[in-house]
Design a protein around this motif. Structure first.
Motif, PDB file in Angstrom:
ATOM      1  N   PRO A  11       0.841  -1.348   0.089  1.00  0.00           N
ATOM      2  CA  PRO A  11      -0.086  -0.065  -0.213  1.00  0.00           C
ATOM      3  C   PRO A  11       0.975   1.411  -0.046  1.00  0.00           C
ATOM      4  CG  PRO A  11      -0.236  -1.125   1.937  1.00  0.00           C
ATOM      5  CD  PRO A  11       0.534  -1.989   1.215  1.00  0.00           C
ATOM      6  N   PHE A  12       1.938   1.213   0.476  1.00  0.00           N
ATOM      7  CA  PHE A  12       2.881   2.554   0.519  1.00  0.00           C
ATOM      8  C   PHE A  12       3.459   2.713  -0.740  1.00  0.00           C
ATOM      9  CE2 PHE A  12       7.437   4.020   1.088  1.00  0.00           C
ATOM     10  CZ  PHE A  12       7.171   5.019   1.452  1.00  0.00           C
ATOM     11  N   ASP A  20       1.764   1.819  -3.765  1.00  0.00           N
ATOM     12  CA  ASP A  20       0.600   2.307  -4.381  1.00  0.00           C
ATOM     13  C   ASP A  20       0.524   3.702  -4.354  1.00  0.00           C
ATOM     14  OD1 ASP A  20      -0.155  -0.520  -4.864  1.00  0.00           O
ATOM     15  OD2 ASP A  20      -1.691  -0.568  -3.279  1.00  0.00           O
ATOM     16  N   ASN A  21       0.902   4.093  -3.155  1.00  0.00           N
ATOM     17  CA  ASN A  21       0.886   5.685  -2.869  1.00  0.00           C
ATOM     18  C   ASN A  21       1.932   6.339  -3.409  1.00  0.00           C
ATOM     19  OD1 ASN A  21       1.452   7.830  -0.162  1.00  0.00           O
ATOM     20  ND2 ASN A  21      -0.519   7.942  -1.578  1.00  0.00           N
ATOM     21  N   GLN A  22       3.191   5.868  -3.199  1.00  0.00           N
ATOM     22  CA  GLN A  22       4.535   6.444  -3.807  1.00  0.00           C
ATOM     23  C   GLN A  22       4.679   6.463  -5.237  1.00  0.00           C
ATOM     24  OE1 GLN A  22       6.254   8.995  -1.677  1.00  0.00           O
ATOM     25  NE2 GLN A  22       4.085   8.687  -0.549  1.00  0.00           N
ATOM     26  N   ASN A  77      -1.654   6.544  -6.011  1.00  0.00           N
ATOM     27  CA  ASN A  77      -3.111   6.446  -5.730  1.00  0.00           C
ATOM     28  C   ASN A  77      -3.489   7.365  -4.564  1.00  0.00           C
ATOM     29  OD1 ASN A  77      -3.514   2.742  -6.089  1.00  0.00           O
ATOM     30  ND2 ASN A  77      -3.269   4.438  -7.598  1.00  0.00           N
ATOM     31  N   ASN A  78      -4.625   7.972  -4.752  1.00  0.00           N
ATOM     32  CA  ASN A  78      -5.260   8.742  -3.740  1.00  0.00           C
ATOM     33  C   ASN A  78      -4.540  10.239  -3.760  1.00  0.00           C
ATOM     34  OD1 ASN A  78      -5.705   5.729  -2.120  1.00  0.00           O
ATOM     35  ND2 ASN A  78      -7.439   7.219  -2.309  1.00  0.00           N
ATOM     36  N   GLN A  79      -3.751  10.243  -4.895  1.00  0.00           N
ATOM     37  CA  GLN A  79      -3.085  11.692  -4.528  1.00  0.00           C
ATOM     38  C   GLN A  79      -3.492  12.510  -5.917  1.00  0.00           C
ATOM     39  OE1 GLN A  79       1.298  10.381  -3.617  1.00  0.00           O
ATOM     40  NE2 GLN A  79       0.839  12.569  -3.353  1.00  0.00           N
ATOM     41  N   LYS A 127      -1.549  -3.020   7.213  1.00  0.00           N
ATOM     42  CA  LYS A 127      -1.397  -2.206   5.973  1.00  0.00           C
ATOM     43  C   LYS A 127      -0.970  -0.765   6.632  1.00  0.00           C
ATOM     44  CE  LYS A 127      -3.863  -5.466   3.997  1.00  0.00           C
ATOM     45  NZ  LYS A 127      -4.952  -6.418   4.358  1.00  0.00           N
ATOM     46  N   GLY A 142       2.291  -0.540   7.780  1.00  0.00           N
ATOM     47  CA  GLY A 142       3.399  -0.088   6.761  1.00  0.00           C
ATOM     48  C   GLY A 142       3.447   1.270   6.069  1.00  0.00           C
ATOM     49  N   VAL A 143       2.257   1.759   5.742  1.00  0.00           N
ATOM     50  CA  VAL A 143       2.244   3.035   5.362  1.00  0.00           C
ATOM     51  C   VAL A 143       2.562   4.195   6.123  1.00  0.00           C
ATOM     52  CG1 VAL A 143       0.739   4.465   3.600  1.00  0.00           C
ATOM     53  CG2 VAL A 143       0.165   2.256   3.752  1.00  0.00           C
ATOM     54  N   GLN A 189      -3.908  10.054   3.745  1.00  0.00           N
ATOM     55  CA  GLN A 189      -3.092   9.438   2.801  1.00  0.00           C
ATOM     56  C   GLN A 189      -2.985   7.904   3.537  1.00  0.00           C
ATOM     57  OE1 GLN A 189      -2.346   9.783  -0.371  1.00  0.00           O
ATOM     58  NE2 GLN A 189      -3.608  11.698  -0.509  1.00  0.00           N
ATOM     59  N   LEU A 229      -6.235   6.013   3.504  1.00  0.00           N
ATOM     60  CA  LEU A 229      -7.173   5.692   2.150  1.00  0.00           C
ATOM     61  C   LEU A 229      -6.206   4.547   1.448  1.00  0.00           C
ATOM     62  CD1 LEU A 229      -8.107   9.036   0.930  1.00  0.00           C
ATOM     63  CD2 LEU A 229      -9.566   7.410   1.544  1.00  0.00           C
ATOM     64  N   ASN A 230      -4.848   4.809   1.641  1.00  0.00           N
ATOM     65  CA  ASN A 230      -3.895   3.869   0.850  1.00  0.00           C
ATOM     66  C   ASN A 230      -3.791   2.519   1.575  1.00  0.00           C
ATOM     67  OD1 ASN A 230      -2.897   5.205  -1.763  1.00  0.00           O
ATOM     68  ND2 ASN A 230      -2.424   6.594  -0.054  1.00  0.00           N
ATOM     69  N   ALA A 231      -4.235   2.469   2.904  1.00  0.00           N
ATOM     70  CA  ALA A 231      -3.964   1.027   3.708  1.00  0.00           C
ATOM     71  C   ALA A 231      -5.551   0.418   3.379  1.00  0.00           C
ATOM     72  CB  ALA A 231      -3.887   1.334   4.990  1.00  0.00           C
ATOM     73  N   ASP A 263      -7.602   0.546   1.017  1.00  0.00           N
ATOM     74  CA  ASP A 263      -7.737   0.269  -0.592  1.00  0.00           C
ATOM     75  C   ASP A 263      -7.189  -1.402  -0.830  1.00  0.00           C
ATOM     76  OD1 ASP A 263      -9.165   2.466  -1.183  1.00  0.00           O
ATOM     77  OD2 ASP A 263      -7.360   3.555  -2.302  1.00  0.00           O
ATOM     78  N   ARG A 264      -6.191  -1.469   0.135  1.00  0.00           N
ATOM     79  CA  ARG A 264      -5.742  -2.960   0.134  1.00  0.00           C
ATOM     80  C   ARG A 264      -6.255  -3.783   1.033  1.00  0.00           C
ATOM     81  NH1 ARG A 264      -2.398  -4.921  -4.218  1.00  0.00           N
ATOM     82  NH2 ARG A 264      -1.426  -3.079  -5.288  1.00  0.00           N
TER      83      ARG A 264
END
Lengths: 250, 208, 216
Positions: free
Chosen positions: A157-158, A160-162, A166-168, B148, B151-152, B172, B175-177, B179-180
């Motif tokens: 998920p990190f 996905d973001n970086q 995602n979500n940005q 998750k 981790g983020v 952020q 949301l990103n956590a 989503d998985r």
């Protein structure tokens, strides 16, 4: 005393989980493939340096995670098949062909699988960076980035973001970059493993990052990297470098 | 099937510079089937104190009602607002009272605590379902997406974030956590608690 | 298999429940009303977990067996308990509980029951029209005591088909005719796709004028 004879059951479990995490990210004309070096079984650390990332050719690197014995045997068999290919065709197997080879080799063992998650990274024939990720029985997909192993749920998920942003929301009038520069990706890889080391007991000790550069790309982005070591012997084709780091010990 | 995962949902809290934030998703389901995309599991206890209750849906409501009652009684008897530290211990002892037949909730507490000098200090804490407290200095997570979130958050959080930056970081991360995570998501809510106000925002999220 | 639906619209809530009463594989009755009128502006659809196929064996020999809680007899028991307590409140206070308060009380009854030796296995849909703020409200409640206010809801196997339809077609500003048309879509889909689908439903509506039954 029991007068009835009972059937005895015996069972042998041929698998084990050796922890660790691997990760690969593709750039426009390079790919980074990384893995930690801790190998464990349950709460015991077997060794602090057991590589999980292996250079296969000058443009392909394979990371294997899961059951270490199966992983090592699988890499050995892939390397053997690549050598036969070299003898038959006098060239290295292209990346997408290696990916398909791995899929057939994994699926051949559909009913007694190699208990490993594979991530293959390198340079495609068209010069682009590529990452292929596999499940233990050979399902595979080309992607821009992938994490696997014990800390997959922490790292993916990190990423996905970086990496995928995602979500940005991009700033007005701009858009997110499709590919990130090498120094940025190296920082993200180091941050991912630092985070995973902090929160996951099976991740730590050492970090090995392999960098594969496309033909004629030059080494921009690697000049200032501490302790970078070149593995390829010629500067003609694709080039492979390895960067090693300690993962924090507190 | 674990009772903690039956309805899904996740909560996270983070410390910033003279502020704290707490956020949660809005999904309520029964295992894989989604029932509601507007299930609140973060509640205000005082003006500067929030509690997040991820876990079994029925216990979210039961515990919220219980804590609301006990905080009200405390306020009346003591003639003052409850401190976040005191509240965290109240939550913890309530959970431990049910040691052998627990509420299936892993609470997260976030607030600003008043020191004797009158200065406000960020406070966050998380507990397991029988009340073992984790007083963290950076961030705490709980719920079905907890691995998750760890981790983020480990990658995005940094010390001394201002309220607006803390809002972005916690949003952020959440949301990103989620989503998985198949059991979390379907919208999110974020509260940033600062010394003079609470900023509450509802976030749009992926609906799949 | 037991199924119930409910949806809100402009100034009303529609509540529908199938009318079959089944024991194991046997259909005992096909005209049972499973929607209670708890007050002038409050409806409650109730349904229980289907009984285990061996329930009839366990029941006569071990009347205190915990499996008894799966016997849907206790759905009726619980519904009547709720009905009388809500009525008692109205008699004592000379005004009825608002829908939100009624839902809270019912939820707590289930939550307390859940941690008792013989928990009620009852799932509910509470539809009401709040005369204080003139809003239709709907609560989804399961046997654990989980309560959530929703624009539309369903219980039973029918929910796996109806919820996606309601996601697509539900409109909070729809007229009663449009709301009933959406309900019909749900019922038709369940009839078409569910193996053990009920064939008859009772449909009730609550709005500012009170509760009433409607024919589909």
């Amino acid at each position: 005393m029991d007068s009835i004879a009972h059937p005895t059951q015996r069972q042998f479990n041929p698998y084990s989980d050796n922890g660790g995490t691997i990760l690969a990210i593709a750039g426009a004309d390079f790919t980074v493939i990384a893995g930690d070096t801790r190998q464990s079984e349950g709460y015991s650390i077997q060794t602090r340096y057991a590589p999980k990332v292996f250079p296969l050719t000058d443009r392909a690197v394979l990371a294997v995670n899961g059951f270490a014995a199966d992983g090592n045997m699988f890499v050995k068999k892939v390397k053997q098949r690549l050598e036969w290919y070299r003898h038959a065709h006098s060239k290295d197997m292209p990346l997408r062909a290696i990916a398909r080879l791995i899929q057939t080799m994994l699926y051949a063992r559909r009913f007694f699988p190699f208990y490993v998650y594979n991530i293959l990274g390198g340079i495609e024939e068209d010069g682009t960076g590529a990452v292929y990720s596999f499940d233990p029985v050979g399902s595979y997909e080309r992607e821009a980035c992938r994490a696997a192993g014990a800390a997959q749920s922490l790292v993916q998920p990190f990423l996905d973001n970086q990496i995928y942003f995602n979500n940005q929301q991009p700033a007005p009038g701009t858009s997110h970059p499709v590919h990130l520069p090498l120094p940025t990706i190296l920082s993200i890889v180091i941050d991912s493993f630092t985070g995973a080391t902090e929160r996951h007991i099976e991740v730590g000790d050492g970090l090995e990052m392999y960098v594969v550069l496309a033909k004629g790309r030059g080494v921009q982005g690697l000049e200032d990297v501490r302790g970078v070591q070149e593995l390829s012997v010629t500067e003609e084709g694709e080039r492979i470098f390895v960067i090693r780091r300690d993962l924090k010990k507190d | 099937m674990s009772a903690l995962e039956y309805n899904g949902g996740s909560v996270i809290a983070m410390v910033g510079k003279d502020c704290v934030a707490i956020a949660s998703d809005l999904r309520l389901g029964t295992q894989a089937l989604g029932i509601s995309s507007n299930f609140q599991r973060v509640f205000p206890m005082t003006d500067r104190l929030y509690v997040g209750l991820p876990g079994l849906g029925t216990d979210v409501t039961t515990l919220y009602e219980r804590f609301r009652y006990r905080v009200n009684m405390y306020t009346i008897k003591e003639e003052r607002e409850i401190n976040p530290e005191t509240f965290a211990h109240m939550v913890s002892s309530t959970l431990y009272q049910h040691r052998f037949g627990p509420y299936f909730i892993e609470p997260v507490v976030a607030g600003l605590s008043k020191s004797p000098t009158g200065a406000l200090k960020p406070f966050i804490a998380a507990m397991d379902l029988i009340g073992c407290i984790n007083f963290a200095k950076d961030f705490v997570v709980a719920g079905t997406a907890s691995s998750k979130l760890y981790g983020v958050a480990e990658g995005l959080w940094e010390p001394d974030l201002e309220p607006e930056d803390l809002f972005e970081t916690i949003s952020q991360t959440l949301l990103n956590a989620v989503d998985r995570d198949a059991f979390s998501g379907w919208g999110a809510v974020v509260h940033v608690i600062t010394k003079d106000r609470v900023i509450s925002r509802t976030l749009k999220a992926r609906m799949d | 298999m037991e199924t119930s639906f409910a949806l809100t619209g402009k100034g009303y809530v529609i509540v529908a429940a199938d009318t079959t009463a089944a024991r194991s594989i046997v259909k005992m009755k096909d005209d049972q009303d499973k929607i209670k009128e708890l007050g002038s502006h409050l409806l409650m659809a109730y349904s229980g977990e289907p009984g285990p196929s061996n329930a009839y064996i366990i029941m006569p020999t071990q009347p205190t067996d915990p499996l008894l809680s799966f016997y849907s007899g206790d759905t009726i028991q619980f519904a009547e308990y709720v009905e009388r307590n809500i009525r008692l409140y109205q008699i004592r206070h000379l005004y009825p509980l608002r829908p939100s308060a009624a839902a809270s009380w019912i939820r707590r009854s289930l939550a307390v029951s859940l941690r008792s030796r013989n928990a009620f296995t009852v799932n509910l849909l509470i539809g009401g029209y709040d005369l204080a703020d003139h809003k239709p409200t709907l609560y989804w409640i399961d046997y654990l005591g989980t309560v959530v206010e929703v624009p539309f809801a369903a219980h039973g196997y029918g929910s796996y088909f109806a919820l996606s339809l309601l996601d697509r077609y539900h409109n909070p500003d729809a007229t009663l005719e449009e709301g009933l048309a959406t309900l019909k879509r749900c019922i038709n889909e369940v009839s078409k796709r569910l193996v053990v689908s009920p064939d008859r439903y009772k449909v009730k509506v609550v709005d500012k004028d009170g509760v009433r039954e409607v024919e589909l």
